[in-house]
Design an enzyme around this catalytic site. Structure first.
Site: not given
Length: 582
Positions: A256-258
């Site tokens: 998700k952060k990527i």
């Protein structure tokens, strides 16, 4: 024979205070070894615990703070101690033993270790031992907080019956992979794709550093694993889902952060991480300032050494080498070219011939591996047929003093009684420069006889002007304005950090392996030894604990391990090749 010869000592949680630093010098001056790296852990070691963490019943106290102040990886060190149960005593036992002339371990000195209490800080790691990176990462999504940057991912562990030493070394090897090495692996990624993957690598590197600084080893390791996985991924990352599917260390939360980074080019929390890292680095890049002190100073809002001087003036009296780290701050952060390294070695060897013609000196570290620039110089001294390190220490002392008389040594960062006689006035001058009161005792600062290592500030004559000094001014790290009053740095004629150390002639081969490095190579070859039922240290290759197989011939050590000899200039390439294949 010196009292601590052949003995290893581990200070916990660290030896940053002046008292413990002094005790560590006493150990070394009596031929003992102070453990500074997890790869040196040994079940026969004596663990020296800071008295402030021991209560009246000789039990460990303030455990949470105790674990957070570790300078080495606490989960590796503590799991090793709980498994191997080495002797654990108060650090001040060192002075007692020296007084009575023998090492004694009476029950009243033993620190009682409560396994249940002291492992609570590591339940996240121990709880899921034996599971893969992928399984650990997949669990992360259910454990992370609502913060966009609060991510956790666990390290994988081998089966619990495997030696914790092997586990420790393996984990350290996989996590200690600096971002700078990404450049060497750039051929895995097409040129036009470098920017996206590099952005992800830098982002997770910063976040790993942020949580490491905060003491959250769990999240820090999750980010480190993600960063390493992306470094080794041979394709452009176009989505978080692609990374989750193809990279074992990326779970749903990190994916998700990527995706956020790919969509926006950043991530909430990155600026905070970078700013904090910059603040702490400003302090820790000074000689003799550790991360614990830097975090404490930052927490109190101190922005400069001048701020620290006002708040904690006793630091600079007690830990006087910091004064020279501050004074030569800019010089000691500048790289030096091979020409300058060669010239320094030539000066040292020329003077050494007059001190003791039979003694030899050779460069170690990154220089011997072929680096074009070096941060400091490590010079190894040995003498044919000489296994007396006390004699070698005295030769190095005479050499250092001769170089000081010639104007090459600018400062000493350790003191023997003879060095204090000639250099004590310089220390007092730096103390007065800070407008501090010099202690009244005659023997200030304290000195240690028979040192086996000498840490120096070294400056060549002004006529030697290396080409690299044309480096643009904006690339040089500068002291803050409030700190510049102490500066002795000179960008056109810098002082350098040079370390002298020695080894027994019979242990020359093992010492060369140790001091040539790099750390990743040393970990690899020591793990190979453990896997074959052997132990490799800077003193030699052993079968079991004390059956010496080889120590003088480094090529023979490789042969006994069943490995082809890898020359110093090939060791970096060998490690990078292994990383690509992993």
């Amino acid at each position: 024979m010196a009292l601590f010869q052949g003995k290893k000592f581990l200070f916990l949680p660290n030896c940053r205070s002046s008292t413990l630093s002094f005790l560590s010098q006493l150990i070394r001056s009596n031929d003992g070894t102070v453990i500074c790296d997890v790869e040196e852990l040994d079940k026969q070691m004596i663990t020296l615990i800071n008295k402030s963490f021991i209560d009246k019943d000789q039990k460990l106290t303030n455990k949470e703070l105790f674990l957070k102040e570790f300078e080495m990886d606490p989960d590796i060190v503590w799991s090793f101690i709980l498994h191997e149960r080495p002797a654990c005593v108060e650090a001040n036992c060192i002075s007692e033993w020296l007084k009575i002339g023998k090492i004694t371990l009476p029950p009243e000195f033993n620190v009682l270790i409560d396994e249940e209490d002291t492992t609570t800080g590591f339940h996240v790691i121990n709880e899921h031992a034996g599971q893969s990176n992928k399984e650990a990462s997949d669990r992360e999504s259910s454990m992370e907080s609502q913060s966009d940057t609060d991510i956790g991912s666990e390290t994988s562990h081998k089966d619990s019956h495997e030696s914790p030493f092997v586990q420790a070394a393996s984990r350290e090897e996989s996590l200690d992979n600096p971002i700078s090495e990404t450049v060497a692996n750039a051929d895995l990624v097409d040129e036009e794709n470098v920017s996206k993957n590099e952005t992800l690598i830098k982002a997770f590197g910063r976040l790993a550093r942020r949580y490491e600084i905060k003491g959250d080893q769990y999240r820090s390791k999750g980010y480190k694993l993600a960063k390493i996985g992306i470094e080794r991924y041979p394709h452009e990352i176009l989505s978080g889902e692609q990374a989750r599917r193809d990279i074992a260390s990326v779970g749903p939360g990190i994916a998700k952060k990527i995706q956020i980074i790919l969509d926006t080019g950043s991530l909430p929390g990155l600026d905070e991480s970078f700013d904090l890292e910059k603040k702490l680095n400003y302090f820790t890049q000074c000689h003799d300032v550790g991360i614990y002190s830097a975090k404490r100073w930052n927490l109190l809002g101190l922005q400069s050494f001048a701020d620290v001087l006002k708040k904690f003036p006793e630091v600079f009296i007690r830990d006087w080498p910091i004064l020279f780290g501050w004074s030569y701050y800019e010089d000691w952060l500048m790289k030096m070219c091979r020409d300058e390294c060669d010239e320094i070695l030539n000066v040292v060897r020329t003077t050494l011939k007059r001190v003791d013609p039979a003694c030899s000196a050779e460069l170690q570290g990154s220089y011997v591996r072929g680096a074009q620039e070096c941060g400091d110089l490590d010079i190894l001294f040995h003498k044919k047929g000489c296994d007396n390190t006390t004699e070698l220490g005295r030769i190095m002392e005479k050499l250092a003093l001769a170089l000081y008389d010639q104007g090459y040594v600018e400062c000493f960062l350790q003191l023997s009684p003879k060095i204090r006689q000639v250099f004590g006035s310089r220390i007092r001058e730096r103390v007065r420069k800070c407008k501090l009161k010099i202690p009244s005792q005659e023997e200030y600062p304290p000195a240690v006889a028979d040192l086996k290592k000498y840490f120096l500030g070294f400056k060549l004559k002004s006529e030697f002007k290396p080409r690299y000094l044309e480096t643009s001014a904006d690339k040089l790290i500068k002291l803050e304005t409030d700190d510049r009053f102490m500066s002795l740095s000179s960008s056109s004629h810098p002082c350098r950090r040079v370390d002298f150390f020695c080894c027994k002639y019979s242990e020359l081969g093992a010492a060369r392996i140790q001091w040539t490095g790099p750390k990743e190579f040393n970990r690899w070859i020591r793990i190979k030894a453990v896997q074959k039922g052997m132990k490799l240290t800077q003193h030699g290759l052993y079968r079991g604990e004390n059956i010496l197989l080889e120590s003088f011939d480094d090529k023979r050590i490789f042969e006994l391990l069943g490995e082809e000899y890898v020359g110093p200039e090939d060791r970096n390439r060998m490690i990078k090749k292994r990383q690509k294949q992993s």
